[in-house]
Design a protein around this motif. Structure first.
Motif, PDB file in Angstrom:
ATOM      1  N   VAL A 138     -23.299 100.232  68.658  1.00 52.40           N
ATOM      2  CA  VAL A 138     -23.939  98.649  69.369  1.00 52.40           C
ATOM      3  C   VAL A 138     -22.663  98.015  68.381  1.00 52.40           C
ATOM      4  O   VAL A 138     -22.593  96.795  69.903  1.00 52.40           O
ATOM      5  N   LEU A 139     -21.379  98.137  67.701  1.00 53.80           N
ATOM      6  CA  LEU A 139     -20.462  97.138  67.609  1.00 53.80           C
ATOM      7  C   LEU A 139     -19.441  97.282  68.290  1.00 53.80           C
ATOM      8  O   LEU A 139     -19.053  95.564  68.853  1.00 53.80           O
ATOM      9  N   ILE A 140     -19.158  98.169  68.158  1.00 55.15           N
ATOM     10  CA  ILE A 140     -18.059  98.209  69.843  1.00 55.15           C
ATOM     11  C   ILE A 140     -18.580  97.595  71.331  1.00 55.15           C
ATOM     12  O   ILE A 140     -17.670  97.074  71.874  1.00 55.15           O
ATOM     13  N   ARG A 141     -18.983  97.903  71.359  1.00 57.43           N
ATOM     14  CA  ARG A 141     -20.371  97.066  72.525  1.00 57.43           C
ATOM     15  C   ARG A 141     -20.322  95.820  73.226  1.00 57.43           C
ATOM     16  O   ARG A 141     -19.873  95.330  74.204  1.00 57.43           O
ATOM     17  N   LEU A 142     -20.904  95.591  72.299  1.00 60.60           N
ATOM     18  CA  LEU A 142     -20.470  93.704  71.518  1.00 60.60           C
ATOM     19  C   LEU A 142     -19.758  93.385  71.236  1.00 60.60           C
ATOM     20  O   LEU A 142     -19.632  92.105  72.169  1.00 60.60           O
ATOM     21  N   GLN A 186     -32.857  95.835  68.540  1.00 56.65           N
ATOM     22  CA  GLN A 186     -32.998  94.761  69.081  1.00 56.65           C
ATOM     23  C   GLN A 186     -32.722  94.139  68.141  1.00 56.65           C
ATOM     24  O   GLN A 186     -31.248  92.981  68.231  1.00 56.65           O
ATOM     25  N   GLN A 187     -33.578  93.331  67.369  1.00 55.55           N
ATOM     26  CA  GLN A 187     -33.162  92.757  66.262  1.00 55.55           C
ATOM     27  C   GLN A 187     -31.492  93.004  65.792  1.00 55.55           C
ATOM     28  O   GLN A 187     -30.903  92.374  65.814  1.00 55.55           O
ATOM     29  N   LEU A 188     -31.122  93.944  65.253  1.00 53.83           N
ATOM     30  CA  LEU A 188     -30.112  94.428  64.855  1.00 53.83           C
ATOM     31  C   LEU A 188     -29.256  93.912  65.471  1.00 53.83           C
ATOM     32  O   LEU A 188     -27.799  93.399  64.817  1.00 53.83           O
ATOM     33  N   GLU A 189     -28.844  94.459  66.844  1.00 51.67           N
ATOM     34  CA  GLU A 189     -27.832  93.609  67.830  1.00 51.67           C
ATOM     35  C   GLU A 189     -28.281  92.313  67.847  1.00 51.67           C
ATOM     36  O   GLU A 189     -26.603  91.489  68.116  1.00 51.67           O
ATOM     37  N   VAL A 190     -28.712  91.418  67.569  1.00 51.55           N
ATOM     38  CA  VAL A 190     -28.875  90.651  67.165  1.00 51.55           C
ATOM     39  C   VAL A 190     -28.075  89.408  66.128  1.00 51.55           C
ATOM     40  O   VAL A 190     -27.367  88.491  66.488  1.00 51.55           O
ATOM     41  N   LEU A 191     -28.544  90.834  65.441  1.00 50.60           N
ATOM     42  CA  LEU A 191     -27.826  90.149  63.514  1.00 50.60           C
ATOM     43  C   LEU A 191     -26.688  90.318  64.236  1.00 50.60           C
ATOM     44  O   LEU A 191     -25.171  89.465  63.439  1.00 50.60           O
ATOM     45  N   LEU A 192     -26.128  91.374  64.891  1.00 53.37           N
ATOM     46  CA  LEU A 192     -24.738  91.684  64.941  1.00 53.37           C
ATOM     47  C   LEU A 192     -23.922  91.239  65.492  1.00 53.37           C
ATOM     48  O   LEU A 192     -23.355  90.661  65.297  1.00 53.37           O
ATOM     49  N   ALA A 193     -24.414  90.819  67.102  1.00 54.71           N
ATOM     50  CA  ALA A 193     -24.099  89.560  67.542  1.00 54.71           C
ATOM     51  C   ALA A 193     -24.136  88.167  67.060  1.00 54.71           C
ATOM     52  O   ALA A 193     -22.635  87.221  67.324  1.00 54.71           O
ATOM     53  N   HIS A 194     -24.510  87.921  66.510  1.00 57.24           N
ATOM     54  CA  HIS A 194     -23.911  86.530  64.768  1.00 57.24           C
ATOM     55  C   HIS A 194     -23.371  86.542  64.333  1.00 57.24           C
ATOM     56  O   HIS A 194     -22.398  86.044  64.774  1.00 57.24           O
ATOM     57  N   GLU A 195     -22.726  88.152  63.753  1.00 60.37           N
ATOM     58  CA  GLU A 195     -21.468  87.988  62.775  1.00 60.37           C
ATOM     59  C   GLU A 195     -20.517  88.478  63.206  1.00 60.37           C
ATOM     60  O   GLU A 195     -18.942  87.507  62.833  1.00 60.37           O
ATOM     61  N   LEU A 196     -20.472  88.837  64.661  1.00 63.85           N
ATOM     62  CA  LEU A 196     -19.008  88.533  65.918  1.00 63.85           C
ATOM     63  C   LEU A 196     -18.846  87.449  66.451  1.00 63.85           C
ATOM     64  O   LEU A 196     -17.406  87.412  66.746  1.00 63.85           O
ATOM     65  N   ASP A 239     -25.075  80.599  67.251  1.00 68.62           N
ATOM     66  CA  ASP A 239     -27.052  81.406  67.833  1.00 68.62           C
ATOM     67  C   ASP A 239     -26.364  81.171  69.827  1.00 68.62           C
ATOM     68  O   ASP A 239     -27.029  81.846  70.084  1.00 68.62           O
ATOM     69  N   ASP A 240     -25.838  80.014  69.664  1.00 64.89           N
ATOM     70  CA  ASP A 240     -25.339  79.365  70.669  1.00 64.89           C
ATOM     71  C   ASP A 240     -24.859  80.677  72.221  1.00 64.89           C
ATOM     72  O   ASP A 240     -25.188  81.539  72.976  1.00 64.89           O
ATOM     73  N   LEU A 241     -24.130  81.243  70.958  1.00 60.68           N
ATOM     74  CA  LEU A 241     -22.560  82.479  71.951  1.00 60.68           C
ATOM     75  C   LEU A 241     -23.718  83.931  71.636  1.00 60.68           C
ATOM     76  O   LEU A 241     -23.665  84.134  72.696  1.00 60.68           O
ATOM     77  N   VAL A 242     -24.529  83.911  70.517  1.00 53.49           N
ATOM     78  CA  VAL A 242     -25.983  84.893  71.144  1.00 53.49           C
ATOM     79  C   VAL A 242     -26.344  84.908  71.744  1.00 53.49           C
ATOM     80  O   VAL A 242     -26.789  86.196  72.770  1.00 53.49           O
ATOM     81  N   VAL A 243     -27.209  83.971  72.231  1.00 52.24           N
ATOM     82  CA  VAL A 243     -28.361  83.729  73.167  1.00 52.24           C
ATOM     83  C   VAL A 243     -28.071  84.248  74.339  1.00 52.24           C
ATOM     84  O   VAL A 243     -28.472  84.133  75.589  1.00 52.24           O
ATOM     85  N   GLN A 244     -26.424  83.493  74.527  1.00 52.40           N
ATOM     86  CA  GLN A 244     -24.902  83.771  76.373  1.00 52.40           C
ATOM     87  C   GLN A 244     -25.027  85.361  76.226  1.00 52.40           C
ATOM     88  O   GLN A 244     -24.736  85.693  77.008  1.00 52.40           O
ATOM     89  N   VAL A 245     -24.841  86.003  74.996  1.00 50.80           N
ATOM     90  CA  VAL A 245     -24.530  87.140  75.220  1.00 50.80           C
ATOM     91  C   VAL A 245     -25.562  88.007  75.288  1.00 50.80           C
ATOM     92  O   VAL A 245     -25.794  89.363  75.997  1.00 50.80           O
ATOM     93  N   CYS A 246     -26.815  87.677  74.534  1.00 52.98           N
ATOM     94  CA  CYS A 246     -28.095  89.135  74.443  1.00 52.98           C
ATOM     95  C   CYS A 246     -28.751  88.142  75.215  1.00 52.98           C
ATOM     96  O   CYS A 246     -29.600  89.513  75.346  1.00 52.98           O
ATOM     97  N   GLY A 247     -29.050  87.368  76.180  1.00 52.49           N
ATOM     98  CA  GLY A 247     -30.022  86.553  76.382  1.00 52.49           C
ATOM     99  C   GLY A 247     -31.292  86.289  75.682  1.00 52.49           C
ATOM    100  O   GLY A 247     -31.045  85.681  74.444  1.00 52.49           O
TER     101      GLY A 247
END
Length: 247
Positions: A138-142, A186-196, A239-247
């Motif tokens: 999941v991290l590699i894909r994000l 899905q929550q873990l994906e959003v969490l990882l996207a925020h840290e990325l 958070d704005d960047l995460v919304v753009q990536v994860c919807g």
């Protein structure tokens, strides 16, 4: 607007940088003015000498009617300078002690900053283990979707309560063990996207520079207020960047 958080973040960083540059520019200007002053006319207190000169000119000039515009103008020009001179007379004896207090504060906060850096280094190795392979994928894909080119290590930690990013050249994301069991995929994906997002924006480097400014200007309450706003807007930008990536 979609760019509101980034605009506030940029303005807050600009303000914080100006707070650091302003005293440095003032010191440089005073140093140059002292070097440019000829020794023959140098005085211990330029402001006070200006006040004395102004008062001498006033005393030698013809008497002016009380309340006339000319007399009022002379009073207005002399009074601010004399106020600055009195303030300088009060502060000059205490200046060495103020410098000692500033140096002591910088040393203490530097020790605090060094302790935080050492603790962060230890968090990377103590109580950590690699996460399961599915979360690594999941991290590699994000990272590919967010255009993060540098390799990022993902570790499960028993010592942190919230997710955190450590390092800049070799960044690592620490995820609490409780988050892996208490959150949905899905929550873990959003969490990882925020840290990325923090890794992509190089927020770790900016935060280090921010801590240095806080250490040097620790006595200035506005610095702490602006610095707190920088950290708040930084999270909003991620958070704005995460919304753009994860919807």
């Amino acid at each position: 607007r979609a760019t509101a958080a980034r605009t506030r973040y940029a303005l807050s960083l600009l303000t914080l940088s100006a707070m650091l540059v302003a005293p440095m520019a003032t010191g440089l200007r005073l140093h140059r003015s002292e070097r440019a002053t000829p020794p023959s006319i140098s005085t211990a207190d330029p402001v006070r000498s200006d006040v004395v000169t102004q008062r001498a000119l006033v005393s030698e000039s013809p008497a002016l009617p009380t309340g006339s515009p000319a007399a009022w103008t002379l009073d207005q020009s002399v009074e601010p300078a004399s106020s600055v001179a009195r303030l300088r007379e009060l502060l000059t004896p205490a200046l060495p002690w103020l410098v000692v207090a500033w140096v002591a504060g910088v040393v203490l906060l530097s020790i605090r900053l060094a302790h935080g850096w050492i603790t962060a280094r230890q968090l990377r190795t103590l109580g950590t283990c690699p996460t399961e392979q599915s979360l690594q994928q999941v991290l590699i894909r994000l990272a590919a979707r967010m255009r993060v080119t540098q390799p990022v290590q993902l570790l499960e930690s028993l010592l942190v309560d919230v997710p955190a990013v450590l390092g800049w050249l070799r960044p690592a994301i620490l995820v609490p063990a409780s988050a892996l069991t208490g959150l949905t995929p899905q929550q873990l994906e959003v969490l990882l996207a925020h840290e990325l997002a923090h890794v992509r924006r190089y927020d770790y480097v900016v935060n280090v520079a921010q801590c240095v400014i806080e250490t040097l200007l620790f006595y200035h309450p506005a610095v702490w207020w602006v610095s707190r706003r920088v950290r708040e807007e930084r999270e909003h930008c991620c958070d704005d960047l995460v919304v753009q990536v994860c919807g």
